[in-house]
Design a protein around this motif. Sequence first.
Motif, PDB file in Angstrom:
ATOM      1  N   ALA A  92      -0.111 -15.597 -45.436  1.00  0.00           N
ATOM      2  CA  ALA A  92      -1.432 -14.991 -45.626  1.00  0.00           C
ATOM      3  C   ALA A  92      -1.596 -13.749 -44.757  1.00  0.00           C
ATOM      4  CB  ALA A  92      -2.518 -16.014 -45.301  1.00  0.00           C
ATOM      5  N   VAL A  93      -1.083 -13.807 -43.531  1.00  0.00           N
ATOM      6  CA  VAL A  93      -1.187 -12.652 -42.629  1.00  0.00           C
ATOM      7  C   VAL A  93      -0.404 -11.470 -43.188  1.00  0.00           C
ATOM      8  CG1 VAL A  93      -0.521 -11.784 -40.353  1.00  0.00           C
ATOM      9  CG2 VAL A  93      -1.638 -14.008 -40.553  1.00  0.00           C
ATOM     10  N   LEU A  94       0.778 -11.725 -43.738  1.00  0.00           N
ATOM     11  CA  LEU A  94       1.561 -10.641 -44.340  1.00  0.00           C
ATOM     12  C   LEU A  94       0.842 -10.022 -45.546  1.00  0.00           C
ATOM     13  CD1 LEU A  94       5.186 -12.150 -44.252  1.00  0.00           C
ATOM     14  CD2 LEU A  94       4.286 -10.278 -42.856  1.00  0.00           C
ATOM     15  N   ARG A  95       0.144 -10.854 -46.303  1.00  0.00           N
ATOM     16  CA  ARG A  95      -0.524 -10.362 -47.517  1.00  0.00           C
ATOM     17  C   ARG A  95      -1.848  -9.674 -47.221  1.00  0.00           C
ATOM     18  NH1 ARG A  95       0.689 -15.265 -51.920  1.00  0.00           N
ATOM     19  NH2 ARG A  95       2.957 -14.951 -51.948  1.00  0.00           N
ATOM     20  N   ILE A  96      -2.232  -9.637 -45.951  1.00  0.00           N
ATOM     21  CA  ILE A  96      -3.429  -8.856 -45.591  1.00  0.00           C
ATOM     22  C   ILE A  96      -3.239  -7.398 -45.976  1.00  0.00           C
ATOM     23  CG2 ILE A  96      -4.727  -7.949 -43.613  1.00  0.00           C
ATOM     24  CD1 ILE A  96      -4.453 -10.653 -42.281  1.00  0.00           C
ATOM     25  N   GLU A  97      -1.999  -6.917 -45.929  1.00  0.00           N
ATOM     26  CA  GLU A  97      -1.714  -5.524 -46.265  1.00  0.00           C
ATOM     27  C   GLU A  97      -1.969  -5.218 -47.739  1.00  0.00           C
ATOM     28  OE1 GLU A  97       2.221  -4.613 -45.034  1.00  0.00           O
ATOM     29  OE2 GLU A  97       1.860  -5.066 -42.910  1.00  0.00           O
ATOM     30  N   LEU A  98      -2.092  -6.267 -48.568  1.00  0.00           N
ATOM     31  CA  LEU A  98      -2.376  -6.059 -49.986  1.00  0.00           C
ATOM     32  C   LEU A  98      -3.868  -5.870 -50.249  1.00  0.00           C
ATOM     33  CD1 LEU A  98      -0.017  -8.789 -51.524  1.00  0.00           C
ATOM     34  CD2 LEU A  98       0.440  -6.340 -51.255  1.00  0.00           C
ATOM     35  N   LEU A  99      -4.702  -6.138 -49.243  1.00  0.00           N
ATOM     36  CA  LEU A  99      -6.140  -5.978 -49.408  1.00  0.00           C
ATOM     37  C   LEU A  99      -6.524  -4.510 -49.359  1.00  0.00           C
ATOM     38  CD1 LEU A  99      -7.415  -8.800 -46.993  1.00  0.00           C
ATOM     39  CD2 LEU A  99      -7.453  -8.846 -49.493  1.00  0.00           C
ATOM     40  N   PRO A 100      -7.687  -4.181 -49.903  1.00  0.00           N
ATOM     41  CA  PRO A 100      -8.201  -2.817 -49.720  1.00  0.00           C
ATOM     42  C   PRO A 100      -8.281  -2.487 -48.223  1.00  0.00           C
ATOM     43  CG  PRO A 100      -9.470  -3.982 -51.377  1.00  0.00           C
ATOM     44  CD  PRO A 100      -8.545  -4.993 -50.781  1.00  0.00           C
ATOM     45  N   ALA A 101      -8.086  -1.233 -47.884  1.00  0.00           N
ATOM     46  CA  ALA A 101      -7.940  -0.816 -46.484  1.00  0.00           C
ATOM     47  C   ALA A 101      -9.100  -1.268 -45.595  1.00  0.00           C
ATOM     48  CB  ALA A 101      -7.800   0.706 -46.423  1.00  0.00           C
ATOM     49  N   GLU A 102     -10.333  -1.250 -46.110  1.00  0.00           N
ATOM     50  CA  GLU A 102     -11.489  -1.580 -45.273  1.00  0.00           C
ATOM     51  C   GLU A 102     -11.568  -3.067 -44.915  1.00  0.00           C
ATOM     52  OE1 GLU A 102     -13.076  -1.297 -49.589  1.00  0.00           O
ATOM     53  OE2 GLU A 102     -11.538  -0.378 -48.315  1.00  0.00           O
ATOM     54  N   TYR A 103     -10.778  -3.911 -45.584  1.00  0.00           N
ATOM     55  CA  TYR A 103     -10.819  -5.347 -45.310  1.00  0.00           C
ATOM     56  C   TYR A 103      -9.641  -5.821 -44.454  1.00  0.00           C
ATOM     57  CZ  TYR A 103     -14.362  -5.508 -48.962  1.00  0.00           C
ATOM     58  OH  TYR A 103     -15.503  -5.301 -49.707  1.00  0.00           O
ATOM     59  N   GLN A 104      -8.682  -4.973 -44.234  1.00  0.00           N
ATOM     60  CA  GLN A 104      -7.469  -5.413 -43.542  1.00  0.00           C
ATOM     61  C   GLN A 104      -7.719  -5.741 -42.064  1.00  0.00           C
ATOM     62  OE1 GLN A 104      -4.224  -2.659 -44.189  1.00  0.00           O
ATOM     63  NE2 GLN A 104      -4.445  -2.742 -46.424  1.00  0.00           N
ATOM     64  N   GLN A 105      -8.433  -4.873 -41.352  1.00  0.00           N
ATOM     65  CA  GLN A 105      -8.694  -5.108 -39.934  1.00  0.00           C
ATOM     66  C   GLN A 105      -9.562  -6.360 -39.704  1.00  0.00           C
ATOM     67  OE1 GLN A 105      -7.252  -3.597 -37.484  1.00  0.00           O
ATOM     68  NE2 GLN A 105      -8.363  -4.591 -35.816  1.00  0.00           N
ATOM     69  N   PRO A 106     -10.670  -6.531 -40.431  1.00  0.00           N
ATOM     70  CA  PRO A 106     -11.463  -7.762 -40.248  1.00  0.00           C
ATOM     71  C   PRO A 106     -10.673  -9.033 -40.559  1.00  0.00           C
ATOM     72  CG  PRO A 106     -12.743  -6.106 -41.427  1.00  0.00           C
ATOM     73  CD  PRO A 106     -11.343  -5.589 -41.348  1.00  0.00           C
ATOM     74  N   ALA A 107      -9.859  -8.998 -41.606  1.00  0.00           N
ATOM     75  CA  ALA A 107      -9.062 -10.173 -41.968  1.00  0.00           C
ATOM     76  C   ALA A 107      -8.051 -10.498 -40.881  1.00  0.00           C
ATOM     77  CB  ALA A 107      -8.356  -9.939 -43.305  1.00  0.00           C
ATOM     78  N   SER A 108      -7.431  -9.473 -40.327  1.00  0.00           N
ATOM     79  CA  SER A 108      -6.458  -9.677 -39.263  1.00  0.00           C
ATOM     80  C   SER A 108      -7.110 -10.296 -38.024  1.00  0.00           C
ATOM     81  CB  SER A 108      -5.794  -8.350 -38.913  1.00  0.00           C
ATOM     82  OG  SER A 108      -4.795  -8.522 -37.952  1.00  0.00           O
ATOM     83  N   GLU A 109      -8.300  -9.807 -37.671  1.00  0.00           N
ATOM     84  CA  GLU A 109      -9.013 -10.351 -36.513  1.00  0.00           C
ATOM     85  C   GLU A 109      -9.425 -11.804 -36.740  1.00  0.00           C
ATOM     86  OE1 GLU A 109     -12.245  -7.715 -35.958  1.00  0.00           O
ATOM     87  OE2 GLU A 109     -11.028  -6.093 -35.079  1.00  0.00           O
ATOM     88  N   LEU A 110      -9.874 -12.109 -37.952  1.00  0.00           N
ATOM     89  CA  LEU A 110     -10.270 -13.479 -38.260  1.00  0.00           C
ATOM     90  C   LEU A 110      -9.083 -14.435 -38.207  1.00  0.00           C
ATOM     91  CD1 LEU A 110     -12.802 -12.926 -41.198  1.00  0.00           C
ATOM     92  CD2 LEU A 110     -13.313 -13.857 -38.933  1.00  0.00           C
ATOM     93  N   PHE A 111      -7.936 -14.002 -38.698  1.00  0.00           N
ATOM     94  CA  PHE A 111      -6.759 -14.866 -38.665  1.00  0.00           C
ATOM     95  C   PHE A 111      -6.272 -15.094 -37.233  1.00  0.00           C
ATOM     96  CE2 PHE A 111      -5.906 -14.593 -43.291  1.00  0.00           C
ATOM     97  CZ  PHE A 111      -5.562 -15.920 -43.488  1.00  0.00           C
ATOM     98  N   GLU A 112      -6.426 -14.086 -36.393  1.00  0.00           N
ATOM     99  CA  GLU A 112      -6.054 -14.271 -34.989  1.00  0.00           C
ATOM    100  C   GLU A 112      -6.946 -15.324 -34.340  1.00  0.00           C
ATOM    101  OE1 GLU A 112      -5.883 -11.742 -30.813  1.00  0.00           O
ATOM    102  OE2 GLU A 112      -5.641 -10.682 -32.719  1.00  0.00           O
ATOM    103  N   GLN A 113      -8.249 -15.238 -34.582  1.00  0.00           N
ATOM    104  CA  GLN A 113      -9.175 -16.248 -34.051  1.00  0.00           C
ATOM    105  C   GLN A 113      -8.857 -17.629 -34.635  1.00  0.00           C
ATOM    106  OE1 GLN A 113     -13.279 -15.008 -34.655  1.00  0.00           O
ATOM    107  NE2 GLN A 113     -12.729 -12.872 -34.300  1.00  0.00           N
ATOM    108  N   TYR A 114      -8.542 -17.657 -35.920  1.00  0.00           N
ATOM    109  CA  TYR A 114      -8.233 -18.914 -36.593  1.00  0.00           C
ATOM    110  C   TYR A 114      -7.012 -19.585 -35.965  1.00  0.00           C
ATOM    111  CZ  TYR A 114      -7.218 -22.141 -40.451  1.00  0.00           C
ATOM    112  OH  TYR A 114      -6.973 -23.262 -41.200  1.00  0.00           O
TER     113      TYR A 114
END
Length: 265
Positions: A92-114
């Motif tokens: 899932a972390v690798l596929r964050i790069e497939l998201l639109p650019a504005e969602y990549q940073q928030p998703a990465s931060e959430l996965f780190e907290q998770y």
Amino acid sequence: MFEDELLYGLSSVMIAVGLFVTIIICNEMGFRAGRFIQARTDSEVKALTGSIQGSILGLLALLLGFTFSMSMQRYDNRSMALIDEANSIGTAVLRIELLPAEYQQPASELFEQYLELRVAIGQLDLTKHQQRNDYNKKIANIQAELWTLAVEATNVDPRPVTTGAFVKSLNDVIDSQGKRNALLQMHVPEVVLMLLFVVFISSGGIMGYSAGLSGQRIIAPIVLVSLLITLIVFIIIDLDRPKRGVIQVNQAGMVELLESIKTVR
């Protein structure tokens, strides 16, 4: 679930020591009983007692193999569940790069907290119910935030090969967490352990009784056999105690994944 059980609140070391002391006491009581009726017992009864002793020891061996297999299987299942969850999160972390650019940073931060929460709860004793409930609530909140983010990203980019791939991997992450939590609640039924203890203690008594009938005390072999069986029982109990016993599932995969995410960021 574990609040209603008698044994789970006790440490595996305490149970093993208590079991060893009990079997030695029962062996001594059996020996004295055998010596008391030795003169009034003929050779046929002594031979029959030896056969009964062999039968009980055989039953003990069967129960030991059965319960060890059950506890080892559950330990292996928990280990594989951790590996599967780590792989799901990594994908899932690798596929964050497939998201639109504005969602990549928030998703990465959430996965780190998770991941930080999953590693923390993975080291927490199952008997600490309040703390585990607090962690599970935080984990559920982050899962909800990630799902909301995925839905918003899907509205921006509905293609299955980009955002759709991330949504699938996120669903796998949530499923793997639920599977791992379910496996933590699965262990050898307490009634099986109780039966094992009863047969174990009975075998000590019958060995002492048989020795008493023969009139010869064999301390060293009986103590050695009792100690070895006690160690096996200790391993069975300890394997069956996720987050509580001496033998624990190695969380290195989750920890390494968390470190790699922090390094990338």
